[in-house]
Design a protein around this motif. Structure first.
Motif, mmCIF file in Angstrom:
data_model
loop_
_atom_site.group_PDB
_atom_site.id
_atom_site.type_symbol
_atom_site.label_atom_id
_atom_site.label_comp_id
_atom_site.label_asym_id
_atom_site.label_seq_id
_atom_site.Cartn_x
_atom_site.Cartn_y
_atom_site.Cartn_z
ATOM 1 N N GLY A 5 29.511 34.948 -51.280
ATOM 2 C CA GLY A 5 29.042 33.849 -52.117
ATOM 3 C C GLY A 5 28.765 32.629 -51.279
ATOM 4 O O GLY A 5 28.569 32.710 -50.064
ATOM 5 N N THR A 6 28.742 31.470 -51.929
ATOM 6 C CA THR A 6 28.498 30.208 -51.235
ATOM 7 C C THR A 6 29.570 29.193 -51.620
ATOM 8 O O THR A 6 30.137 29.267 -52.710
ATOM 9 C CB THR A 6 27.108 29.637 -51.580
ATOM 10 O OG1 THR A 6 27.034 29.406 -52.987
ATOM 11 C CG2 THR A 6 26.007 30.605 -51.163
ATOM 12 N N GLU A 36 27.821 20.099 -47.109
ATOM 13 C CA GLU A 36 27.079 21.234 -46.528
ATOM 14 C C GLU A 36 27.423 22.480 -47.313
ATOM 15 O O GLU A 36 28.593 22.802 -47.528
ATOM 16 C CB GLU A 36 27.457 21.425 -45.069
ATOM 17 C CG GLU A 36 26.669 22.511 -44.369
ATOM 18 C CD GLU A 36 25.560 21.958 -43.484
ATOM 19 O OE1 GLU A 36 24.397 22.299 -43.741
ATOM 20 O OE2 GLU A 36 25.870 21.223 -42.549
ATOM 21 N N LYS A 37 26.385 23.180 -47.756
ATOM 22 C CA LYS A 37 26.578 24.440 -48.468
ATOM 23 C C LYS A 37 26.447 25.584 -47.460
ATOM 24 O O LYS A 37 25.543 25.577 -46.630
ATOM 25 C CB LYS A 37 25.522 24.581 -49.569
ATOM 26 C CG LYS A 37 25.790 25.669 -50.582
ATOM 27 C CD LYS A 37 24.778 25.580 -51.729
ATOM 28 C CE LYS A 37 25.126 26.581 -52.829
ATOM 29 N NZ LYS A 37 24.154 26.497 -53.943
ATOM 30 N N TYR A 38 27.377 26.543 -47.523
ATOM 31 C CA TYR A 38 27.343 27.653 -46.561
ATOM 32 C C TYR A 38 27.629 28.980 -47.254
ATOM 33 O O TYR A 38 28.242 29.034 -48.328
ATOM 34 C CB TYR A 38 28.346 27.420 -45.421
ATOM 35 C CG TYR A 38 29.782 27.321 -45.858
ATOM 36 C CD1 TYR A 38 30.604 28.452 -45.932
ATOM 37 C CD2 TYR A 38 30.339 26.088 -46.190
ATOM 38 C CE1 TYR A 38 31.922 28.356 -46.341
ATOM 39 C CE2 TYR A 38 31.671 25.990 -46.598
ATOM 40 C CZ TYR A 38 32.448 27.116 -46.662
ATOM 41 O OH TYR A 38 33.754 27.030 -47.056
ATOM 42 N N ALA A 39 27.157 30.045 -46.635
ATOM 43 C CA ALA A 39 27.393 31.399 -47.145
ATOM 44 C C ALA A 39 28.671 31.952 -46.523
ATOM 45 O O ALA A 39 28.971 31.687 -45.356
ATOM 46 C CB ALA A 39 26.213 32.307 -46.802
ATOM 47 N N HIS A 40 29.410 32.711 -47.315
ATOM 48 C CA HIS A 40 30.637 33.315 -46.788
ATOM 49 C C HIS A 40 30.753 34.759 -47.269
ATOM 50 O O HIS A 40 30.208 35.135 -48.304
ATOM 51 C CB HIS A 40 31.873 32.512 -47.212
ATOM 52 C CG HIS A 40 32.127 32.527 -48.688
ATOM 53 N ND1 HIS A 40 32.804 33.543 -49.329
ATOM 54 C CD2 HIS A 40 31.790 31.640 -49.669
ATOM 55 C CE1 HIS A 40 32.881 33.286 -50.630
ATOM 56 N NE2 HIS A 40 32.269 32.139 -50.867
ATOM 57 N N LYS A 50 22.240 24.651 -46.709
ATOM 58 C CA LYS A 50 21.541 23.380 -46.870
ATOM 59 C C LYS A 50 22.545 22.260 -47.059
ATOM 60 O O LYS A 50 23.706 22.484 -47.408
ATOM 61 C CB LYS A 50 20.580 23.434 -48.055
ATOM 62 C CG LYS A 50 21.256 23.623 -49.409
ATOM 63 C CD LYS A 50 20.211 23.612 -50.523
ATOM 64 C CE LYS A 50 20.853 23.844 -51.888
ATOM 65 N NZ LYS A 50 19.860 23.810 -52.973
ATOM 66 N N LYS A 51 22.053 21.038 -46.853
ATOM 67 C CA LYS A 51 22.873 19.852 -47.067
ATOM 68 C C LYS A 51 22.563 19.263 -48.441
ATOM 69 O O LYS A 51 21.412 19.252 -48.880
ATOM 70 C CB LYS A 51 22.613 18.826 -45.973
ATOM 71 C CG LYS A 51 23.139 19.253 -44.602
ATOM 72 C CD LYS A 51 22.847 18.192 -43.559
ATOM 73 C CE LYS A 51 23.492 18.569 -42.227
ATOM 74 N NZ LYS A 51 22.923 19.762 -41.630
ATOM 75 N N LEU A 52 23.607 18.782 -49.098
ATOM 76 C CA LEU A 52 23.478 18.152 -50.412
ATOM 77 C C LEU A 52 23.965 16.720 -50.301
ATOM 78 O O LEU A 52 25.036 16.470 -49.731
ATOM 79 C CB LEU A 52 24.317 18.899 -51.451
ATOM 80 C CG LEU A 52 24.065 20.410 -51.577
ATOM 81 C CD1 LEU A 52 25.138 21.060 -52.440
ATOM 82 C CD2 LEU A 52 22.691 20.661 -52.178
ATOM 83 N N THR A 53 23.184 15.789 -50.818
ATOM 84 C CA THR A 53 23.551 14.375 -50.731
ATOM 85 C C THR A 53 23.649 13.771 -52.128
ATOM 86 O O THR A 53 22.780 14.008 -52.980
ATOM 87 C CB THR A 53 22.500 13.599 -49.915
ATOM 88 O OG1 THR A 53 22.311 14.239 -48.656
ATOM 89 C CG2 THR A 53 22.950 12.167 -49.668
ATOM 90 N N TRP A 89 32.543 25.769 -37.216
ATOM 91 C CA TRP A 89 33.331 26.751 -37.968
ATOM 92 C C TRP A 89 32.503 27.418 -39.054
ATOM 93 O O TRP A 89 32.869 28.499 -39.538
ATOM 94 C CB TRP A 89 34.597 26.121 -38.552
ATOM 95 C CG TRP A 89 34.399 24.992 -39.520
ATOM 96 C CD1 TRP A 89 34.476 23.664 -39.253
ATOM 97 C CD2 TRP A 89 34.105 25.101 -40.912
ATOM 98 N NE1 TRP A 89 34.242 22.928 -40.383
ATOM 99 C CE2 TRP A 89 34.015 23.777 -41.422
ATOM 100 C CE3 TRP A 89 33.908 26.169 -41.791
ATOM 101 C CZ2 TRP A 89 33.736 23.507 -42.761
ATOM 102 C CZ3 TRP A 89 33.636 25.899 -43.131
ATOM 103 C CH2 TRP A 89 33.550 24.589 -43.607
ATOM 104 N N MET A 90 31.375 26.806 -39.442
ATOM 105 C CA MET A 90 30.522 27.432 -40.455
ATOM 106 C C MET A 90 29.849 28.704 -39.934
ATOM 107 O O MET A 90 29.307 29.478 -40.705
ATOM 108 C CB MET A 90 29.452 26.448 -40.935
ATOM 109 C CG MET A 90 29.993 25.380 -41.848
ATOM 110 S SD MET A 90 28.662 24.467 -42.622
ATOM 111 C CE MET A 90 29.601 23.326 -43.629
#
Length: 200
Positions: A5-6, A36-40, A50-53, A89-90
């Protein structure tokens, strides 16, 4: 079952001044936050997406998403934010996979080198893993070493999966004794019939 997921993580806070709030239409300062949104996979981060502001007006306390920013707000946040690198670490999952791949490569190379050394200088207790033709694999165990020959025990079992050959390398399977010339074993190795030699 694969869990993937993310997720998002907070990476920066800052403030901009002298911008018109779209809500209260007054010149204000705004606090903004960057995520910062990342997949895991199995909660191990693999790569950023992507980055969210988000920005909050210090007057009316209205929170705005990036899509709601006016051009001046976007521009000021852009200059204030500068270049934000994604935390290393991402990429943890990518690093883990790369490390496993490199370890696998090293193990394969080392195993090949050991096999080459062991076949030239056999010792009692060595186990030779062989391709016994037609997609089956077996093994022999060295019992005694003389000047020109080896006394070996033949494995009564065969297996059709090369990677699982350790499963048949058990003492009870070695029953039949034979004597074979060292040069014959070297010939089998040169023909890739012996693909690994294990020495405990």
């Amino acid at each position: 079952m694969i869990f993937y997921g993310t997720k998002s993580t907070h990476i920066k806070n800052d403030r901009i001044s002298n911008v018109d709030c779209p809500q209260c239409n007054t010149a204000v300062s705004m606090n903004y936050s960057v995520y910062e949104k990342y997949a895991h996979i199995y909660w191990i981060p693999f790569f950023p997406i992507k980055k969210l502001t988000f920005a909050e007006c210090n007057s009316c306390k209205k929170t705005f998403e990036q899509k709601d920013f006016s051009s001046p707000i976007k521009q000021k946040i852009h200059y204030s934010m500068g270049r934000i690198s994604s935390p290393l670490w991402m990429y943890s999952g990518v690093f883990i996979i790369a490390a496993l791949f490199l370890f696998g490569m090293y193990s394969t190379v080392q195993k090949g080198k050991d096999t080459s050394d062991f076949i030239k200088d056999p010792k009692a207790g060595d186990v030779y893993f062989l391709d016994s033709n037609k997609g089956f694999y077996t093994s022999v165990k060295v019992s005694e070493v003389s000047k020109d020959s080896l006394t070996i025990f033949l494995n009564d079992m065969e297996i059709d999966n090369k990677t699982n050959i350790d499963k048949i390398d058990v003492e009870k399977n070695y029953k039949n004794k034979s004597v074979v010339a060292k040069k014959e074993m070297l010939k089998l190795y040169s023909e890739n019939k012996i693909f690994e030699v294990k020495r405990n």
